[in-house]
Scaffold this motif. Structure first.
Motif, PDB file in Angstrom:
ATOM      1  N   TRP A  26       1.945  11.587 -53.578  1.00 54.64           N
ATOM      2  CA  TRP A  26       2.457  13.326 -52.629  1.00 54.64           C
ATOM      3  C   TRP A  26       2.363  13.764 -53.694  1.00 54.64           C
ATOM      4  O   TRP A  26       2.691  15.349 -52.825  1.00 54.64           O
ATOM      5  CB  TRP A  26       4.016  12.655 -52.917  1.00 54.64           C
ATOM      6  CG  TRP A  26       3.928  11.143 -51.737  1.00 54.64           C
ATOM      7  CD1 TRP A  26       2.823  11.014 -50.874  1.00 54.64           C
ATOM      8  CD2 TRP A  26       5.261  10.447 -51.034  1.00 54.64           C
ATOM      9  NE1 TRP A  26       3.526   9.761 -49.718  1.00 54.64           N
ATOM     10  CE2 TRP A  26       5.293   9.544 -50.023  1.00 54.64           C
ATOM     11  CE3 TRP A  26       6.713  10.355 -51.668  1.00 54.64           C
ATOM     12  CZ2 TRP A  26       5.572   9.018 -49.353  1.00 54.64           C
ATOM     13  CZ3 TRP A  26       7.521   9.109 -51.174  1.00 54.64           C
ATOM     14  CH2 TRP A  26       6.637   8.691 -50.265  1.00 54.64           C
ATOM     15  N   ARG A  29       4.154  18.195 -52.860  1.00 50.91           N
ATOM     16  CA  ARG A  29       4.701  18.318 -51.652  1.00 50.91           C
ATOM     17  C   ARG A  29       6.286  17.554 -51.414  1.00 50.91           C
ATOM     18  O   ARG A  29       6.718  18.035 -50.225  1.00 50.91           O
ATOM     19  CB  ARG A  29       3.235  17.606 -50.649  1.00 50.91           C
ATOM     20  CG  ARG A  29       2.151  17.655 -50.483  1.00 50.91           C
ATOM     21  CD  ARG A  29       1.567  17.256 -49.490  1.00 50.91           C
ATOM     22  NE  ARG A  29       0.866  15.918 -50.490  1.00 50.91           N
ATOM     23  CZ  ARG A  29       0.256  14.720 -50.211  1.00 50.91           C
ATOM     24  NH1 ARG A  29      -0.667  14.371 -48.893  1.00 50.91           N
ATOM     25  NH2 ARG A  29       0.176  14.233 -51.406  1.00 50.91           N
ATOM     26  N   TYR A  60       7.356  13.502 -43.332  1.00 54.88           N
ATOM     27  CA  TYR A  60       8.023  12.845 -44.561  1.00 54.88           C
ATOM     28  C   TYR A  60       6.799  11.027 -43.583  1.00 54.88           C
ATOM     29  O   TYR A  60       6.598  10.515 -43.716  1.00 54.88           O
ATOM     30  CB  TYR A  60       9.151  11.802 -44.331  1.00 54.88           C
ATOM     31  CG  TYR A  60      10.259  12.381 -45.198  1.00 54.88           C
ATOM     32  CD1 TYR A  60      10.097  12.731 -46.547  1.00 54.88           C
ATOM     33  CD2 TYR A  60      11.423  13.034 -45.091  1.00 54.88           C
ATOM     34  CE1 TYR A  60      10.463  13.281 -47.683  1.00 54.88           C
ATOM     35  CE2 TYR A  60      12.815  13.290 -46.189  1.00 54.88           C
ATOM     36  CZ  TYR A  60      12.297  13.403 -47.052  1.00 54.88           C
ATOM     37  OH  TYR A  60      13.158  13.753 -48.054  1.00 54.88           O
ATOM     38  N   LEU A  63       3.368  12.119 -44.718  1.00 57.24           N
ATOM     39  CA  LEU A  63       3.297  11.158 -46.505  1.00 57.24           C
ATOM     40  C   LEU A  63       3.214  10.297 -46.485  1.00 57.24           C
ATOM     41  O   LEU A  63       2.335   9.075 -46.649  1.00 57.24           O
ATOM     42  CB  LEU A  63       4.734  11.993 -46.916  1.00 57.24           C
ATOM     43  CG  LEU A  63       4.572  13.271 -47.157  1.00 57.24           C
ATOM     44  CD1 LEU A  63       5.812  13.644 -48.001  1.00 57.24           C
ATOM     45  CD2 LEU A  63       3.307  13.667 -48.505  1.00 57.24           C
TER      46      LEU A  63
END
Length: 124
Positions: A26, A29, A60, A63
């Motif tokens: 991730w 981010r 989210y 992701l």
């Protein structure tokens, strides 16, 4: 008088598996509030920089759905994938509404997320 405010949505994780590869994937981010292992359990708490509930859920969701199969397995094995909606309490307005769209609810369901609501006392 203090105004009721939406603050953010933290993603809180607990897992028997090391979650650091997910956090590394991730990258920038997310903001990492907590990432540690205690007694064999990995704990993570993360947030985004967005300000609107449905936008945060979309981030989210993106992701998680963009994780590789190996990282998605780690995600799915976590014992906790909790999206914690934070609000600051207050006196006004008389009632406060925070709407989560059906699309956002579906996104949370798809990524096996649970929801917690946290209301903090008003700042004095």
């Amino acid at each position: 008088m203090n105004e009721i405010n939406f603050l953010n949505i933290d993603l809180d994780m607990e897992s028997d598996s090391d979650i650091t590869p997910i956090v590394a994937f991730w990258g920038e981010r997310i903001s990492v509030n907590r990432l540690e292992c205690q007694d064999g359990i990995w704990y993570g708490s993360f947030e985004t920089w967005e300000e609107e509930e449905n936008t945060i859920i979309t981030i989210y969701h993106d992701l998680v759905t963009n994780l590789s199969p190996e990282l998605r397995w780690v995600w799915n094995q976590a014992r906790k994938r909790d999206f914690d909606f934070g609000y600051e309490g207050g006196d006004i307005p008389k009632s406060f509404h925070s709407r989560l769209s059906l699309e956002s609810i579906s996104k949370l369901t798809e990524i096996k997320g649970s929801v917690t609501i946290t209301i903090y006392p008003a700042s004095t």
